[in-house]
Design an enzyme around this catalytic site. Structure first.
Site, PDB file in Angstrom:
ATOM      1  N   SER A 194       0.856  -1.195   0.000  1.00  0.00           N
ATOM      2  CA  SER A 194       0.000   0.000   0.000  1.00  0.00           C
ATOM      3  C   SER A 194       0.890   1.243   0.000  1.00  0.00           C
ATOM      4  O   SER A 194       2.051   1.176   0.446  1.00  0.00           O
ATOM      5  CB  SER A 194      -0.857   0.019   1.266  1.00  0.00           C
ATOM      6  N   TYR A 207      -1.734  -1.211  10.585  1.00  0.00           N
ATOM      7  CA  TYR A 207      -1.855  -1.555   9.158  1.00  0.00           C
ATOM      8  C   TYR A 207      -0.649  -1.052   8.362  1.00  0.00           C
ATOM      9  O   TYR A 207      -0.058  -1.794   7.565  1.00  0.00           O
ATOM     10  CB  TYR A 207      -3.146  -0.951   8.619  1.00  0.00           C
TER      11      TYR A 207
HETATM   12  P1  NAD Z   1     -11.418  -6.186   0.046  1.00  0.00           P
HETATM   13  O1  NAD Z   1     -12.086  -6.079   1.359  1.00  0.00           O
HETATM   14  O2  NAD Z   1     -12.293  -6.343  -1.128  1.00  0.00           O
HETATM   15  O3  NAD Z   1     -10.387  -7.404   0.057  1.00  0.00           O
HETATM   16  C1  NAD Z   1      -9.695  -7.800   1.204  1.00  0.00           C
HETATM   17  C2  NAD Z   1      -9.933  -9.296   1.376  1.00  0.00           C
HETATM   18  O4  NAD Z   1      -9.103  -9.795   2.422  1.00  0.00           O
HETATM   19  C3  NAD Z   1     -11.334  -9.649   1.772  1.00  0.00           C
HETATM   20  O5  NAD Z   1     -12.175  -9.816   0.654  1.00  0.00           O
HETATM   21  C4  NAD Z   1     -11.149 -10.954   2.530  1.00  0.00           C
HETATM   22  O6  NAD Z   1     -11.473 -12.042   1.698  1.00  0.00           O
HETATM   23  C5  NAD Z   1      -9.671 -11.012   2.810  1.00  0.00           C
HETATM   24  N1  NAD Z   1      -9.405 -11.274   4.218  1.00  0.00           N
HETATM   25  C6  NAD Z   1      -9.365 -10.399   5.254  1.00  0.00           C
HETATM   26  N2  NAD Z   1      -9.108 -11.057   6.393  1.00  0.00           N
HETATM   27  C7  NAD Z   1      -8.996 -12.374   6.075  1.00  0.00           C
HETATM   28  C8  NAD Z   1      -8.737 -13.561   6.821  1.00  0.00           C
HETATM   29  N3  NAD Z   1      -8.511 -13.519   8.144  1.00  0.00           N
HETATM   30  N4  NAD Z   1      -8.722 -14.742   6.159  1.00  0.00           N
HETATM   31  C9  NAD Z   1      -8.932 -14.807   4.823  1.00  0.00           C
HETATM   32  N5  NAD Z   1      -9.172 -13.707   4.065  1.00  0.00           N
HETATM   33  C10 NAD Z   1      -9.187 -12.516   4.693  1.00  0.00           C
HETATM   34  O7  NAD Z   1     -10.486  -4.910  -0.082  1.00  0.00           O
HETATM   35  P2  NAD Z   1      -9.267  -4.546  -1.082  1.00  0.00           P
HETATM   36  O8  NAD Z   1      -9.080  -3.111  -0.918  1.00  0.00           O
HETATM   37  O9  NAD Z   1      -9.477  -5.124  -2.413  1.00  0.00           O
HETATM   38  O10 NAD Z   1      -8.043  -5.245  -0.363  1.00  0.00           O
HETATM   39  C11 NAD Z   1      -7.094  -6.034  -1.073  1.00  0.00           C
HETATM   40  C12 NAD Z   1      -5.704  -5.622  -0.668  1.00  0.00           C
HETATM   41  O11 NAD Z   1      -5.456  -4.299  -1.114  1.00  0.00           O
HETATM   42  C13 NAD Z   1      -5.458  -5.619   0.836  1.00  0.00           C
HETATM   43  O12 NAD Z   1      -4.192  -6.193   1.110  1.00  0.00           O
HETATM   44  C14 NAD Z   1      -5.425  -4.142   1.176  1.00  0.00           C
HETATM   45  O13 NAD Z   1      -4.633  -3.881   2.303  1.00  0.00           O
HETATM   46  C15 NAD Z   1      -4.808  -3.591  -0.092  1.00  0.00           C
HETATM   47  N6  NAD Z   1      -4.976  -2.153  -0.294  1.00  0.00           N
HETATM   48  C16 NAD Z   1      -6.207  -1.626  -0.489  1.00  0.00           C
HETATM   49  C17 NAD Z   1      -6.331  -0.263  -0.671  1.00  0.00           C
HETATM   50  C18 NAD Z   1      -7.683   0.385  -0.878  1.00  0.00           C
HETATM   51  O14 NAD Z   1      -7.758   1.609  -0.866  1.00  0.00           O
HETATM   52  N7  NAD Z   1      -8.738  -0.372  -1.091  1.00  0.00           N
HETATM   53  C19 NAD Z   1      -5.194   0.563  -0.647  1.00  0.00           C
HETATM   54  C20 NAD Z   1      -3.958  -0.006  -0.460  1.00  0.00           C
HETATM   55  C21 NAD Z   1      -3.858  -1.381  -0.289  1.00  0.00           C
END
Ligand code: NAD
Ligand code: MG
Length: 302
Positions: A194, A207
């Site tokens: 991130s 985080y």
């Molecule tokens: P999202 O909620 O759609 O996806 C995150 C997924 O993590 C969930 O769908 C869930 O299936 C999984 N998860 C969480 N805890 C879990 C557990 N204990 N066991 C199994 N699965 C688990 O959100 P996203 O934004 O698509 O997140 C995907 C990645 O992107 C993450 O690593 C997040 O940190 C990163 N990210 C997101 C953003 C943003 O702005 N959305 C920014 C930077 C990084």
């Protein structure tokens, strides 16, 4: 005079997509949140991503593949010709079913393996199950993540700190270690970090640390695995419109203006970042390892 601001796009392919801009509706979901309940619905590339055989015959495991960035990557990988296994939490079954149906429409193998990756034994089972059902494994996307904001270190409990580290750091370690029993030369590992790794927000103390750890893990492992012909890279998203943000990732008032401060003035949609994962996964990129590629709407963080 040649006014670049009045120029017309050269082709329809260059036209800017009209993605949603803030303000957004007030919306809150319990963790882990569902993409299907977001308003507006995120664009994961369901109707737009077109593949060109860049991952033909590849076999991928994607954690967090039910929604958000992981779903967009799953769709893109399948349309590029890969068979895909996704992991997610049991509470996310309805989101996962939508993804599995989309992958099957591509005629690809689509394997659903729900379960909690905070458990080492489950992580080992997950990798074995994915490799058995896909008859091998050559792409691993460590993408699942937990983000729960907390205003003060004094209110950040050990339990919450531990859950964030288990999900974001330990699981990546356990899953990657198990996957090395299967990954052949030419395989690729892609970790989702991130912009928080580089510009940590004060309310994301735990985080942001995990995302910095993912960068170090990526670079260190790329060094270890180079001689085995396995590439390890990371993608660093900025603000993306996903369930993660609406189920405790940000305070509600920040959801309503989410992405506004990015130079593009809006959050990214998952479909807009999946191509980075495809490129890192593709054998065309055989010299890129230990890299962090960013997509954050113009802040130039990296
Ligand atoms: P999202 O909620 O759609 O996806 C995150 C997924 O993590 C969930 O769908 C869930 O299936 C999984 N998860 C969480 N805890 C879990 C557990 N204990 N066991 C199994 N699965 C688990 O959100 P996203 O934004 O698509 O997140 C995907 C990645 O992107 C993450 O690593 C997040 O940190 C990163 N990210 C997101 C953003 C943003 O702005 N959305 C920014 C930077 C990084
Ligand atoms: Mg989800």
């Amino acid at each position: 005079m040649n006014d670049i601001f009045n120029r017309q796009p050269l082709s329809a392919a260059l036209e800017e997509k009209s993605y949603p801009v803030p303000p957004f509706e007030h919306q809150q979901q319990p963790f882990p949140g569902l993409a299907s309940k977001m308003k507006p619905l995120p664009d994961h590339g369901e109707t737009s991503y077109r593949g060109s055989g860049r991952l033909q015959g590849r076999k991928a495991l994607i954690t967090g593949g039910d929604s958000g960035i992981g779903r967009a990557v799953a769709i893109a990988f399948a349309r590029e010709g890969a068979d895909v296994a996704i992991n997610y939490l049991p509470e996310e079954e309805s989101d996962a079913r939508e993804v599995i149906a989309l992958l099957q429409e591509e005629g690809r193998k689509a394997i659903a393996i729900p379960g909690d990756i905070r458990d080492e034994a489950f992580c080992q089972y997950l990798v074995k199950q994915a490799a058995d059902e896909l008859a091998g494994l050559d792409l691993l996307v460590n993408n699942a993540g937990r983000q729960q904001y907390c205003e003060s270190i004094k209110d950040l409990t050990t339990e919450s700190f531990d859950a964030t580290f288990k999900t974001n750091v330990y699981a990546m370690f356990w899953i990657t270690k198990a996957a090395l029993d299967y990954l052949p030369r030419g395989a690729a590992i892609i970790n989702t970090t991130s912009v928080q790794a580089f510009k940590p927000s004060e309310i994301l103390l735990d985080y942001a640390q995990t995302k910095a750890a993912i960068v170090a893990f990526t670079k260190s492992l790329a060094g270890q695995l180079g001689s085995q012909g396995i590439r390890v890279n990371a993608v660093a998203p900025g603000p993306y419109w996903t369930a993660l943000q609406c189920c405790g990732g940000q305070p509600q008032e920040k959801i309503e203006v989410f992405g506004q401060s990015a130079p593009l003035g809006r959050p990214g949609q998952p479909a807009e970042i999946a191509p980075l994962y495809v490129t890192l996964a593709s054998a065309e990129n055989s010299y890129a390892s230990g890299q962090v590629w960013c997509s954050d709407g113009g802040t130039g963080t990296l």
